[in-house]
Design a protein around this motif. Structure first.
Motif, short mmCIF file in Angstrom:
data_model
loop_
_atom_site.label_atom_id
_atom_site.label_comp_id
_atom_site.label_asym_id
_atom_site.label_seq_id
_atom_site.Cartn_x
_atom_site.Cartn_y
_atom_site.Cartn_z
N VAL A 272 0.93 -1.11 -0.45
CA VAL A 272 0.12 -0.19 0.11
C VAL A 272 0.79 1.20 0.14
O VAL A 272 1.96 1.56 1.17
CB VAL A 272 -0.55 0.45 1.19
N LYS A 273 0.64 1.63 -0.88
CA LYS A 273 2.05 3.03 -1.24
C LYS A 273 1.21 4.94 -1.29
O LYS A 273 0.97 5.31 -2.13
CB LYS A 273 2.19 3.20 -2.57
N SER A 274 0.43 4.94 -0.01
CA SER A 274 0.38 5.93 1.09
C SER A 274 1.47 6.94 1.02
O SER A 274 0.75 8.05 1.65
CB SER A 274 -0.28 5.48 1.72
N ALA A 275 2.14 7.01 1.26
CA ALA A 275 2.95 7.69 1.29
C ALA A 275 3.24 9.38 0.23
O ALA A 275 2.74 8.68 -0.96
CB ALA A 275 4.25 7.48 1.00
N ALA A 276 3.91 10.45 0.36
CA ALA A 276 3.12 11.20 -0.38
C ALA A 276 4.69 11.35 -1.10
O ALA A 276 6.05 12.37 -0.21
CB ALA A 276 2.78 12.52 0.22
N ALA A 278 7.95 12.40 -2.66
CA ALA A 278 8.59 14.46 -3.39
C ALA A 278 8.99 13.38 -5.10
O ALA A 278 9.21 12.59 -5.13
CB ALA A 278 9.52 14.66 -3.09
N ASP A 279 8.03 14.39 -6.02
CA ASP A 279 8.52 14.09 -7.75
C ASP A 279 9.88 14.31 -8.20
O ASP A 279 10.50 14.41 -8.55
CB ASP A 279 7.38 14.87 -7.76
N TYR A 280 10.75 15.12 -7.14
CA TYR A 280 12.28 16.23 -7.19
C TYR A 280 12.39 15.77 -5.96
O TYR A 280 11.96 16.33 -4.46
CB TYR A 280 11.74 17.87 -8.37
N PRO A 303 14.10 14.56 -11.01
CA PRO A 303 13.04 14.64 -10.82
C PRO A 303 13.67 12.53 -10.15
O PRO A 303 14.54 11.92 -9.96
CB PRO A 303 12.54 13.41 -12.05
N THR A 304 12.61 12.39 -8.99
CA THR A 304 12.24 11.11 -8.15
C THR A 304 12.55 9.98 -8.74
O THR A 304 11.33 10.38 -9.85
CB THR A 304 12.05 11.13 -6.56
N VAL A 305 12.70 8.71 -7.95
CA VAL A 305 11.38 7.62 -8.64
C VAL A 305 10.89 7.47 -8.97
O VAL A 305 10.50 7.83 -7.21
CB VAL A 305 13.51 6.35 -8.21
N ASP A 306 9.58 7.28 -9.26
CA ASP A 306 8.29 6.42 -8.77
C ASP A 306 8.58 5.25 -8.61
O ASP A 306 8.65 4.43 -9.14
CB ASP A 306 7.51 7.25 -10.56
N ILE A 307 8.69 5.18 -7.21
CA ILE A 307 8.65 3.59 -6.27
C ILE A 307 7.23 3.32 -6.93
O ILE A 307 7.83 2.06 -7.19
CB ILE A 307 8.45 4.66 -4.66
N LEU A 308 6.10 3.65 -7.07
CA LEU A 308 5.08 2.72 -6.83
C LEU A 308 4.97 2.04 -8.72
O LEU A 308 5.15 1.00 -8.91
CB LEU A 308 3.71 3.80 -6.98
N ALA A 309 5.69 3.18 -9.43
CA ALA A 309 5.54 2.06 -11.15
C ALA A 309 6.84 1.18 -10.94
O ALA A 309 6.45 0.40 -11.33
CB ALA A 309 5.80 3.69 -11.46
N GLY A 322 -2.39 2.03 -4.91
CA GLY A 322 -2.24 3.27 -4.74
C GLY A 322 -2.46 3.87 -4.44
O GLY A 322 -3.30 3.69 -4.33
N PHE A 323 -2.18 5.58 -3.74
CA PHE A 323 -2.55 6.58 -3.67
C PHE A 323 -2.95 7.77 -4.81
O PHE A 323 -1.88 7.96 -5.63
CB PHE A 323 -1.86 6.92 -2.45
N ALA A 324 -3.81 7.91 -5.04
CA ALA A 324 -4.11 9.58 -6.38
C ALA A 324 -4.45 10.22 -5.44
O ALA A 324 -5.30 11.08 -4.30
CB ALA A 324 -4.38 9.12 -6.90
N ALA A 325 -3.61 11.63 -4.55
CA ALA A 325 -4.06 12.93 -4.30
C ALA A 325 -4.86 14.07 -5.61
O ALA A 325 -3.35 13.53 -6.07
CB ALA A 325 -2.63 13.53 -3.22
N GLU A 326 -5.47 14.67 -5.40
CA GLU A 326 -5.71 15.19 -6.46
C GLU A 326 -5.93 16.66 -5.74
O GLU A 326 -6.79 16.51 -4.61
CB GLU A 326 -6.89 14.74 -7.58
N ARG A 336 -5.29 7.32 -14.73
CA ARG A 336 -4.09 7.08 -15.42
C ARG A 336 -3.16 6.57 -14.49
O ARG A 336 -2.78 6.02 -14.55
CB ARG A 336 -4.45 8.39 -15.75
N LYS A 337 -3.60 7.12 -13.07
CA LYS A 337 -2.05 6.48 -12.64
C LYS A 337 -2.06 5.08 -12.38
O LYS A 337 -1.32 4.42 -12.33
CB LYS A 337 -2.62 7.32 -10.65
N MET A 338 -3.29 4.17 -12.19
CA MET A 338 -3.22 2.83 -11.94
C MET A 338 -3.23 1.98 -13.33
O MET A 338 -2.15 1.41 -13.00
CB MET A 338 -5.57 2.49 -12.22
N THR A 340 -0.70 3.48 -15.55
CA THR A 340 0.39 3.81 -16.40
C THR A 340 1.71 3.28 -15.66
O THR A 340 2.72 2.70 -15.90
CB THR A 340 0.75 5.22 -15.71
N LYS A 341 1.30 3.08 -14.20
CA LYS A 341 2.19 2.38 -12.80
C LYS A 341 1.46 0.47 -12.40
O LYS A 341 2.63 0.21 -10.93
CB LYS A 341 1.85 3.35 -11.02
N ASN A 342 0.77 0.40 -13.29
CA ASN A 342 0.11 -0.95 -13.13
C ASN A 342 -0.02 -1.44 -11.92
O ASN A 342 -0.05 -2.85 -10.52
CB ASN A 342 0.95 -2.25 -13.20
#
Ligand code: CTP
Length: 404
Positions: A272-276, A278-280, A303-309, A322-326, A336-338, A340-342
């Motif tokens: 469960v990837k609920s962490a926010a 950092a993207d950079y 950019p950081t590594v996308d851990i979920l992906a 995964g989580f999506a904070a929108e 879309r996130k589901m 692209t990140k499988n």
């Protein structure tokens, strides 16, 4: 849950009143039993008012023939009617009596008659705690299946510093709920959870981060532990206590979180990837504190590594959530996130909505599922939302297995 709260005669007895309240707040009924010396530290009336129940203080009551007759079997009745026995604080004297089966008063007699789960929260002077006799007793009680909540370290009433303090009553109450929870449907699962923000260093004293409090991820971890899972919680810097029964891996940056997640991935059955995250991150953090100048300054970010992906590419048959904070387009962004990140499920929430954003105790989320479904959950405490997420995750896994 029906709780017996035994209170030993130590200075921490005053915290037992807060603990009784914490149980009541969690919907438990609480039968308080005070030892004679606990009654010197705190009056029964305090507990009676908090729990709406008569407090038991002595094996033989006032000594009248009638009372002796009824109270002589009272410990059996109390033992049979309740689910868990919590003793907080457990003094060194009580540990010794419990360990050796001595039963000179109501609480120690009740301990012998009680067949449910026993949870002991010792609190005493550091030297008394470290004494070989106390440690032997703790070991014997733990080996017998009693749950021991070890004391916290800190400044004690006697003026010394070290282990001996009774943990925070709310934390003890949560631990008891975890241990006594009747539903263990996540038994056998290893659940890897990320929570909180990450911090990306600018220099040794400054960083880039976000408003995540970690409360949602910690609620997910506590819910999973309650339901019997082994829980590995990889957490960015937050101001929350480690939930009982959860293995905590503390990290700071996105890169550290990525390494911790990939290092524990092989153990996990659900992630469960609920962490926010950092993207950079700052391309070249300064080794020394940056000094201010009147000129405009800019930071170069990579950019950081996308851990979920990355987990999505290596997940095998693990269930990935995964989580999506929108702030808009909740479902389409979640989907879309589901894709692209499988991920198998995305928990999407509008972080801009009043009352359910970062730091709140409640949340309102929409579950986007790999099977095509979209489930809007009602607004509820983060803990209740966490349980709903697992309820739907278990159903989703069955549906996915049936398909394959
Ligand atoms: N995530 C991650 N690693 C990152 C960024 C995000 O693992 N470097 C994960 C989060 O833990 C979450 C999911 O990806 O489970 C979505 O995070 P979110 O911040 O909502 O989306 P981003 O993918 O970062 O996209 P954007 O910020 O553009 O919305």
């Amino acid at each position: 849950m029906k709780v017996i709260l035994g209170v030993g005669g130590g200075i921490a007895a005053y915290k037992a009143a807060e603990l009784a309240r914490a149980f009541m707040e969690r919907g438990a009924t609480v039968q308080v039993v005070l030892t004679a010396s606990a009654g010197e530290f705190i009056r029964p009336l305090t507990f009676a008012a908090l729990t709406n129940q008569k407090v038991i203080t002595d094996l033989f009551g006032s000594g009248s023939a009638d009372e002796v007759l009824s109270s002589s079997v009272e410990h059996i009745r109390v033992a049979q009617e309740n689910d868990v026995l919590v003793v907080a604080p457990t003094t060194a004297d009580l540990l010794a009596k419990f360990a050796s089966g001595l039963a000179p008063d109501f609480l120690t007699t009740l301990y012998l008659a009680f067949t449910g789960k026993v949870i002991l929260a010792p609190a005493m002077n550091t030297n008394m705690w470290h004494h070989a006799a106390t440690q032997d007793n703790v070991e014997r009680l733990a080996a017998r299946g009693n749950y021991i909540l070890p004391p916290d370290e800190g400044l004690l009433a006697c003026g010394t510093t070290g282990p001996g303090r009774l943990p925070d009553p709310a934390w003890i109450a949560e631990a008891v709920v975890t241990i006594g929870h009747p539903r263990k449907d996540l038994d056998g699962e290893t659940i890897l959870i990320t929570a909180g923000p990450t911090q990306e260093a600018i220099d040794p004293v400054r960083f880039i981060s976000n408003h995540s409090s970690g409360k949602m991820g910690y609620a997910i971890a506590a819910a999973a532990a309650c339901r019997g899972a082994r829980v590995i919680l990889i957490s960015g810097p937050v101001d929350l206590p480690q939930p009982y029964g959860v293995e905590l891996v503390a990290v700071t940056s996105a890169a550290e979180m990525r390494d911790a997640v990939m290092g524990h991935l092989s153990d996990a059955t659900i992630i469960v990837k609920s962490a926010a995250v950092a993207d950079y991150h700052v391309a070249n953090p300064a080794p020394q504190k940056l000094k201010k100048t009147p000129a405009r300054m800019s930071l170069e970010l990579d950019p950081t590594v996308d851990i979920l992906a990355e987990v999505g590419r290596n997940k095998g048959d693990r269930l990935l959530i995964g989580f999506a904070a929108e702030t808009q387009n909740l479902v389409s962004e979640g989907r879309r996130k589901m894709e692209t990140k499988n991920a198998d499920m995305v928990v999407a929430n509008l972080v801009s909505t009043e009352g359910i954003g970062f730091g709140a105790d409640v949340n309102e989320v929409t579950l986007v599922l790999r099977t095509g479904g979209v489930i809007q959950l009602p607004r509820a405490t983060k803990r209740a939302v966490a349980d709903e997420i697992f309820d739907h995750a278990l159903k989703l896994r069955l549906a996915l297995h049936a398909r394959s």
